[in-house]
Design a protein around this motif. Structure first.
Motif, short mmCIF file in Angstrom:
data_model
loop_
_atom_site.label_atom_id
_atom_site.label_comp_id
_atom_site.label_asym_id
_atom_site.label_seq_id
_atom_site.Cartn_x
_atom_site.Cartn_y
_atom_site.Cartn_z
N GLY A 96 56.18 4.21 83.78
CA GLY A 96 55.69 4.50 82.84
C GLY A 96 55.48 3.23 81.92
O GLY A 96 55.38 2.31 82.25
N THR A 97 55.32 3.38 80.65
CA THR A 97 55.45 2.43 79.45
C THR A 97 56.69 1.59 80.12
O THR A 97 56.46 0.32 79.97
CB THR A 97 55.81 2.95 78.24
N ALA A 98 57.72 1.85 80.33
CA ALA A 98 58.88 1.18 81.14
C ALA A 98 58.97 1.86 82.47
O ALA A 98 58.57 2.98 82.82
CB ALA A 98 60.16 1.47 80.28
N THR A 99 59.37 0.80 83.42
CA THR A 99 60.13 1.35 84.68
C THR A 99 61.32 1.32 84.81
O THR A 99 62.22 0.59 84.44
CB THR A 99 59.63 0.33 85.73
N THR A 100 61.81 2.66 84.92
CA THR A 100 63.16 2.94 85.04
C THR A 100 63.88 3.30 86.41
O THR A 100 62.95 4.09 87.06
CB THR A 100 63.73 4.26 84.26
N PHE A 101 64.94 2.97 86.69
CA PHE A 101 65.65 3.17 88.05
C PHE A 101 66.98 3.95 87.46
O PHE A 101 67.66 3.18 86.84
CB PHE A 101 66.02 1.87 88.73
N ASP A 102 67.16 5.06 88.15
CA ASP A 102 68.17 5.96 87.81
C ASP A 102 68.98 6.33 89.08
O ASP A 102 68.24 6.94 90.01
CB ASP A 102 67.86 7.14 86.88
N TRP A 103 70.27 6.55 88.75
CA TRP A 103 71.11 6.75 90.14
C TRP A 103 71.28 8.32 89.76
O TRP A 103 72.22 8.35 88.74
CB TRP A 103 72.33 5.93 90.25
N VAL A 104 71.07 9.15 90.63
CA VAL A 104 71.51 10.62 90.39
C VAL A 104 72.54 11.02 91.72
O VAL A 104 72.03 10.82 92.60
CB VAL A 104 70.14 11.28 90.60
N SER A 105 73.86 11.51 91.34
CA SER A 105 74.80 11.39 92.36
C SER A 105 74.31 12.48 93.38
O SER A 105 73.80 13.59 92.68
CB SER A 105 76.12 11.35 91.80
N ALA A 106 75.02 12.78 94.46
CA ALA A 106 74.96 13.94 95.30
C ALA A 106 75.33 15.32 94.58
O ALA A 106 74.72 16.44 94.80
CB ALA A 106 75.59 13.93 96.49
N SER A 107 75.97 15.23 93.55
CA SER A 107 76.51 16.25 92.63
C SER A 107 75.47 16.76 91.40
O SER A 107 75.69 17.74 90.79
CB SER A 107 77.83 15.88 92.05
N GLY A 108 74.45 15.83 91.20
CA GLY A 108 73.51 16.10 90.36
C GLY A 108 73.87 15.25 88.87
O GLY A 108 73.14 15.47 87.99
N ALA A 109 74.86 14.39 89.24
CA ALA A 109 75.36 13.58 87.77
C ALA A 109 74.28 12.64 87.55
O ALA A 109 73.92 11.92 88.56
CB ALA A 109 76.74 13.46 87.80
#
Length: 261
Positions: free
Chosen positions: A132-145
């Motif tokens: 998007g306006t920024a490019t974000t990289f996010d880690w979502v754990s197997a538990s959904g956190a």
């Protein structure tokens, strides 16, 4: 039907959702000064073109990273659709996932909603990349956190900064180069190579570093308006979900209504 509204820094996306399926979607440039009446004139006409009326909307959920836009979007819902909107991240639409970071209150609504949607669609640890306006990289754990991530300048933002700072460089459209050469023969081709292949290299490098740090098998999910720009590089992503944020809002609303019941 549910009207989902995702207010980002560049665009505000509206979509009609019925039974979890996105029926129609529209977007408008973000302008925090835009009034509820202005939204209504635009949106009600688009609904009518597609054969819908305001009476077809019986629920609204809003997520925004532009706080000033929240008031007028809320008025849009109450005045024109006669419903009290649910605001993502606030009761009864609390995130319902762990925000396992140092400053949970600072996590953008779009990133939390993307985490919810990605976890509902894919199993295991995930890296969610939003263009998007920024490019974000996010880690979502197997538990959904939500475990944290990276914020980088968006590709258009990078290009705008380059053009603004260098008087003789022209404005160019962002697109995949015609061939794989990284040696340009014109100013325009050199700019395109630098921005495009530079961005691909950044994506590759950051994904690789995140995978090492996470230390378990990871699926990479891409979303955002510019994600298709990189879809020819099949090795980068395991899935492209263009409507991830909208789907996440629908999931969040369903959870909120279930909790309220």
């Amino acid at each position: 039907m549910l009207l989902v509204i995702d207010a980002g820094n560049t665009n505000i996306k509206f979509a009609l959702v019925d039974g979890g399926d996105i029926k129609r979607g529209w977007r408008i440039a973000t302008d925090a000064r835009r009034t509820a009446d202005e939204y209504a004139v635009w949106l009600l006409q688009l609904l009518a073109i597609e054969g819908y009326g305001r009476e077809d909307v019986d629920a609204v959920i809003i997520a925004t990273v532009v706080p000033r836009a929240t008031y007028n979007l809320t008025v849009l819902a109450t005045k024109y659709f006669k419903v009290e909107p649910v605001i993502a991240g606030k009761p009864p639409a609390d995130w319902g996932i762990a925000l396992d970071v140092a400053e949970p209150h600072a996590v953008g609504a779009d990133r939390a909603v993307n985490a919810i949607a990605a976890h509902s669609l894919h199993a295991g640890d995930l890296i969610v990349i939003s263009f998007g306006t920024a490019t974000t990289f996010d880690w979502v754990s197997a538990s959904g956190a939500y475990k944290g991530g990276i914020i980088a300048p968006g590709i258009n933002l990078s290009l705008d900064a380059l053009v603004a700072a260098a008087a003789k460089l022209p404005r160019i459209a962002i697109e995949a180069p015609e061939d794989g050469s990284v040696i340009g023969r014109t100013t325009e081709s050199q700019m395109l190579i630098g921005v495009y292949w530079g961005y691909v290299s950044m994506i590759e490098g950051l994904i690789a570093r995140m995978k090492v740090e996470i230390g378990t098998p990871v699926k990479v999910v891409a979303t955002g308006g510019l994600a298709p720009l990189f879809e020819s590089h099949a090795h980068l992503f395991d899935a492209i979900e263009p409507d991830l944020t909208l789907r996440g809002l629908a999931v969040l609303h369903a959870r909120a209504m279930g909790a309220a019941a």
